[in-house]
Design a protein around this motif. Structure first.
Motif, short mmCIF file in Angstrom:
data_model
loop_
_atom_site.label_atom_id
_atom_site.label_comp_id
_atom_site.label_asym_id
_atom_site.label_seq_id
_atom_site.Cartn_x
_atom_site.Cartn_y
_atom_site.Cartn_z
N GLY A 72 0.80 -1.22 0.00
CA GLY A 72 0.00 0.00 0.00
C GLY A 72 0.82 1.26 0.00
N GLY A 73 2.13 1.13 -0.23
CA GLY A 73 3.01 2.29 -0.27
C GLY A 73 3.33 2.87 1.09
N ARG A 74 3.16 2.08 2.14
CA ARG A 74 3.37 2.59 3.50
C ARG A 74 4.85 2.77 3.81
N GLU A 75 5.15 3.82 4.54
CA GLU A 75 6.51 4.07 5.03
C GLU A 75 6.82 3.12 6.18
N PRO A 76 8.07 2.64 6.26
CA PRO A 76 8.43 1.74 7.37
C PRO A 76 8.13 2.33 8.75
N LEU A 77 8.40 3.61 8.93
CA LEU A 77 8.18 4.20 10.25
C LEU A 77 6.70 4.22 10.61
N ASP A 78 5.83 4.46 9.62
CA ASP A 78 4.40 4.45 9.89
C ASP A 78 3.93 3.06 10.31
N ILE A 79 4.47 2.04 9.67
CA ILE A 79 4.11 0.67 10.03
C ILE A 79 4.53 0.37 11.46
N TRP A 80 5.76 0.73 11.81
CA TRP A 80 6.27 0.38 13.12
C TRP A 80 5.55 1.12 14.25
N ARG A 81 4.95 2.26 13.95
CA ARG A 81 4.20 2.97 15.00
C ARG A 81 2.97 2.20 15.43
N ASP A 82 2.54 1.22 14.63
CA ASP A 82 1.44 0.36 15.03
C ASP A 82 1.90 -0.77 15.94
N TRP A 83 3.22 -0.95 16.06
CA TRP A 83 3.76 -2.08 16.80
C TRP A 83 4.63 -1.68 18.00
N ALA A 84 5.06 -0.43 18.04
CA ALA A 84 5.94 0.02 19.11
C ALA A 84 5.50 1.39 19.59
N SER A 85 5.60 1.63 20.90
CA SER A 85 5.11 2.88 21.47
C SER A 85 6.12 4.00 21.39
N ASP A 86 7.40 3.67 21.23
CA ASP A 86 8.47 4.68 21.21
C ASP A 86 9.43 4.33 20.09
N VAL A 87 9.17 4.84 18.89
CA VAL A 87 9.95 4.44 17.72
C VAL A 87 10.39 5.65 16.91
N GLU A 88 11.60 5.58 16.41
CA GLU A 88 12.14 6.59 15.51
C GLU A 88 12.91 5.87 14.42
N GLY A 89 13.27 6.57 13.36
CA GLY A 89 13.98 5.85 12.32
C GLY A 89 14.51 6.73 11.21
N VAL A 90 15.30 6.08 10.33
CA VAL A 90 15.94 6.78 9.22
C VAL A 90 16.18 5.80 8.08
N GLY A 91 16.06 6.28 6.85
CA GLY A 91 16.40 5.49 5.69
C GLY A 91 17.81 5.80 5.22
N LEU A 92 18.57 4.76 4.88
CA LEU A 92 19.96 4.93 4.45
C LEU A 92 20.16 4.29 3.08
#
Length: 303
Positions: free
Chosen positions: A254-274
Motif C-alpha cells: 500500500g506504499g506505506r513508510e516503514p516508520l508508519d508501520i512500526w508505529r502500530d507495533w511500538a510505542s516509542d519508535v524513531e527511524g531513518v532510511g539509508l
C-alpha cells in the motif's frame, strides 16, 4: 574453516561456545559496558557484523552469535519448529544470561531483526532497547505482498514450502544461489569483504544450515505470523525504545513508510532510511554505527 576469528574479521574478540537447553551457540564477544546483542540475517552468518561490532565494542559489551541453525550454531534437540522466532528468542536470552548479561540492547538485521522484535515483545524485562534494520513485522510483509514483492523476494515463498522440496532445489547449485542472492542484496559481491563472503559460502555449503534456513522461513509463514497476529489482536506492543533503519526509498504494501508501520507495533519508535541496498550493516556500516551510537547515547546505553 573459521574465517570469523579474531585473527581475521574480529580482532580482539574471544570465541566461545554456549550450550543452552536446545542450542549449541558459537559466539564472539568483546568490549566493556552495557551489553549489545547483534543478530544477523539470511543467508549470512555472524560475519555480517564485522564492520560494526568492533566500533560498538569501544563503549559496549558486544555479543555476536550465529543464529540457531545458521553458521556454526546448532540446534541440539527437537529440531521441529526450530525456526520459530519465539523459540530462537528464548534460546538467545538464555545464551545472554549464561554470558552474565541479564539485560541488554538487541540489534537485528533481516531475519535477525525478526528474532529481535519477538525478543522485545516476549522479554521486556531483559531487552532494554531494540534496533531493527531493514525489517517490518512479518504480518505486514504477508498482508502487503504483491507481484513486485514476489518477484523480488521469491525465497520467502519457495523456502516456506514443506520439506524436502526447498532443500532439494537449493542443493542443486547452492553456491550459485547464494552468490546471486548476496549480489542482489549488496548491490554487488565486490561490496562484501572477501573473508565474510568466504564464511557465508562455507556455511551455506552445509545441507544442515540450508535446512535450518528453510525452517526459519517456514516459521515465518506459520507460527511467527500467528504469534504476531495474536499480539496485534490484543493490542500488545513493544514498549522499549526502538530505532528503525531501512533502505532509503523502500515502501511496503500500500506504499506505506516503514516508520508508519512500526508505529502500530511500538510505542516509542524513531527511524531513518539509508542508502546501501539491503545489507546495510556491510554496505553502509559507518552510517549504521553512527545512528546506533546516537540512539544509545540518547537513551543512556553504552556511553
Amino acid at each position: 574453516m573459521d574465517v570469523t576469528n579474531k585473527e581475521a574479521l574480529f580482532a580482539g574478540f574471544a570465541e566461545t561456545v554456549i550450550e543452552t537447553t536446545d542450542v549449541h551457540f558459537s559466539v564472539l564477544t568483546h568490549g566493556r559496558g552495557p551489553a549489545v546483542l547483534l543478530l544477523h540475517g539470511y543467508p549470512e552468518t555472524r560475519a555480517a557484523w564485522h564492520r560494526i561490532a568492533p566500533m560498538l565494542a569501544e563503549t559496549c559489551s558486544v555479543v555476536v552469535p550465529d543464529l540457531p541453525g545458521y553458521g556454526r550454531s546448532r540446534v541440539t534437540t527437537n529440531f521441529e519448529g526450530a525456526g520459530s522466532k519465539r523459540r530462537m528468542a528464548a534460546s538467545l536470552v538464555a545464551m545472554m544470561r549464561a554470558l552474565g548479561h541479564e539485560t541488554f540492547a538487541v540489534v537485528g538485521h533481516d531475519r535477525g531483526g525478526r528474532v529481535a522484535y519477538r525478543m522485545a515483545l516476549d522479554f521486556p524485562d531483559r531487552v532494554k532497547a531494540l534496533v531493527s534494520v531493514t525489517v517490518v513485522p512479518t504480518p505486514e510483509m504477508w498482508e502487503g505482498a504483491s507481484k513486485a514483492f514476489g518477484m523480488g523476494a521469491w525465497h520467502w515463498f519457495m523456502m516456506a514450502q514443506p520439506a524436502p522440496l526447498p532443500e532439494k532445489l537449493m542443493a542443486g547449485d547452492p553456491r550459485s544461489l547464494l552468490d546471486t542472492t548476496l549480489e542482489k542484496m549488496a548491490g554487488g559481491l565486490d561490496r562484501l569483504d572477501p573473508r565474510a563472503l568466504a564464511d557465508y559460502r562455507a556455511c551455506f555449503d552445509d545441507p544442515a544450515v540450508r535446512h535450518a534456513m528453510c525452517e526459519d522461513y517456514r516459521a515465518g509463514a506459520t507460527t511467527d505470523e500467528a504469534d504476531d497476529l495474536a499480539d496485534r489482536a490484543t493490542g500488545r506492543m513493544i514498549e522499549v525504545p526502538v530505532l528503525l533503519i531501512w533502505e532509503a526509498g523502500r515502501r511496503y504494501g500500500g506504499g506505506r513508510e516503514p516508520l508508519d508501520i512500526w508505529r502500530d507495533w511500538a510505542s516509542d519508535v524513531e527511524g531513518v532510511g539509508l542508502d546501501g541496498c539491503h545489507l546495510l550493516p556491510e554496505t553502509a556500516s559507518e552510517q549504521v554505527h553512527e545512528r546506533i551510537q546516537d540512539f544509545f547515547g540518547r537513551i543512556g546505553h553504552g556511553v
